[in-house]
Design an enzyme around this catalytic site. Structure first.
Site, short mmCIF file in Angstrom:
data_model
loop_
_atom_site.label_atom_id
_atom_site.label_comp_id
_atom_site.label_asym_id
_atom_site.label_seq_id
_atom_site.Cartn_x
_atom_site.Cartn_y
_atom_site.Cartn_z
N LYS A 1 0.91 -1.37 -0.34
CA LYS A 1 0.08 -0.07 0.03
C LYS A 1 0.76 1.43 -0.13
CE LYS A 1 -1.89 -0.35 3.63
NZ LYS A 1 -1.08 -1.91 4.52
N ARG B 1 11.27 -1.02 10.89
CA ARG B 1 10.83 -0.55 12.06
C ARG B 1 10.86 -0.71 12.97
NH1 ARG B 1 5.12 0.16 8.17
NH2 ARG B 1 4.42 -0.16 10.72
N ARG C 1 11.46 -5.68 4.27
CA ARG C 1 11.88 -3.67 4.46
C ARG C 1 12.40 -2.73 4.86
NH1 ARG C 1 5.73 -2.10 5.13
NH2 ARG C 1 5.41 -2.72 7.38
N ARG D 1 -9.12 1.45 9.65
CA ARG D 1 -8.59 0.65 9.82
C ARG D 1 -9.69 -0.53 10.63
NH1 ARG D 1 -3.13 1.11 9.11
NH2 ARG D 1 -1.36 -0.65 10.04
N ARG E 1 -0.06 -7.89 14.20
CA ARG E 1 -0.45 -6.79 13.24
C ARG E 1 -1.43 -7.72 12.84
NH1 ARG E 1 4.42 -4.16 11.11
NH2 ARG E 1 3.73 -2.95 10.21
P1 AMP Z 1 1.22 1.10 9.69
O1 AMP Z 1 2.62 2.02 9.11
O2 AMP Z 1 -0.07 1.77 8.16
O3 AMP Z 1 1.37 0.02 9.71
O4 AMP Z 1 0.84 1.72 10.75
C1 AMP Z 1 1.59 0.85 12.25
C2 AMP Z 1 0.64 0.98 13.23
O5 AMP Z 1 0.09 2.30 13.14
C3 AMP Z 1 -0.43 0.29 13.41
O6 AMP Z 1 0.48 -1.32 14.02
C4 AMP Z 1 -0.81 0.51 14.29
O7 AMP Z 1 -0.83 -0.01 16.38
C5 AMP Z 1 -1.38 2.15 14.24
N1 AMP Z 1 -1.85 2.66 13.42
C6 AMP Z 1 -1.75 3.05 11.78
N2 AMP Z 1 -2.52 3.59 10.84
C7 AMP Z 1 -3.61 3.53 12.65
C8 AMP Z 1 -5.13 3.11 12.36
N3 AMP Z 1 -6.09 4.11 11.03
N4 AMP Z 1 -6.08 3.17 13.21
C9 AMP Z 1 -5.54 2.38 14.71
N5 AMP Z 1 -3.96 2.28 14.21
C10 AMP Z 1 -3.25 2.87 13.24
#
Ligand code: AMP
Length: 234
Positions: A25, A172, A139, A100, A183
């Site tokens: 994404k 990360r 990654r 989400r 996750r």
């Molecule tokens: P990502 O970079 O999108 O994988 O997000 C990393 C982490 O940020 C996730 O595992 C969640 O803990 C938090 N996070 C990101 N976007 C959201 C969202 N829309 N709702 C809730 N938690 C989020």
């Protein structure tokens, strides 16, 4: 007129990229945002930035993100609403990692309606578990500009260094195997139901996220163009 300019003129809508961690994404959202001239809005990036800046939201979110759970809806919705109020979002934007949860999706519908943006276009990335594991494990992200690499599929020219700006590449902390499991579980439990939500609303499209970067980009462009044809404006 090039494909990009044809789409760019028309975009007045939210694009939502839906898919599990490692689906591609972020990579595709960055490309498409550049092509369309609209902002790429990653709630994960916004939250990581809040953690780095030690804001109140960041301090609340940090331990939750570290264990791979979802941050409470109110925190995320507050950040999103604030970001959407900036001028650069007037012509549309691409969400990566948001919404989400069903509640986030419902509140987003209201925000979009208030802003006269109508229904979003939602594109779900369907990816096999093997590809997801490989994408997340490989990654690496630039600590300066945020460019992402994959040491198996798209390595940097010099190991550990960003091709664009020479920044140091880092992994990360939530990409460790144990946290990634959490996750994925959070995705299946809370985010997967959004596919049905958007299918019911007639705005869901699907791409094969197992394909290579260029192929997925082509497929996304086709979907966006098709949607434009259906609606008069994108
Ligand atoms: P990502 O970079 O999108 O994988 O997000 C990393 C982490 O940020 C996730 O595992 C969640 O803990 C938090 N996070 C990101 N976007 C959201 C969202 N829309 N709702 C809730 N938690 C989020």
């Amino acid at each position: 007129m090039t494909d990009a300019s044809a789409v760019r003129m028309a975009l007045k809508r939210a694009l939502i990229f839906l898919g599990p961690p490692g689906a591609g994404k972020g990579t595709q959202a960055k490309r498409m945002a550049k092509q369309l001239g609209v902002p790429h809005l990653s709630t994960g990036d916004m939250l990581r930035d809040a953690v780095t800046r030690r804001t109140e939201q960041g301090r609340l979110a940090e331990p939750i993100m570290e264990r791979g759970d979802l941050v409470p809806d109110d925190i995320v919705l507050g950040m999103v609403e604030e970001r959407l109020s900036r001028w650069d979002c007037d012509e549309g934007f691409i969400f990566d990692g948001f919404p989400r949860t069903i509640r986030q999706a419902e509140e987003l519908d209201e925000i979009l309606q208030r802003r006269g943006l109508g229904k979003p276009l939602v594109i779900q990335f369907q990816v096999s578990p093997e590809t997801l594991v490989k994408r997340v494990a490989g990654r690496w992200t630039c600590s300066v500009g945020g460019e992402t690499y994959n040491i198996f599929e798209r390595p940097p020219k010099t190991p550990g260094i960003c091709d664009n700006d020479g920044g140091k590449l880092i992994q990360r902390s939530d990409d460790q195997p144990e946290i990634v499991k959490e996750r994925f579980a959070a995705y299946e439990r809370q985010t997967q139901p959004l596919a049905d939500y958007y299918r019911t609303h007639g705005v869901l499209e699907v791409v094969d996220g197992d394909a290579g970067v260029e192929e997925v980009t082509r497929a996304l462009n086709e979907i966006v163009k098709r949607a434009e044809g259906r609606n008069g404006h994108l």
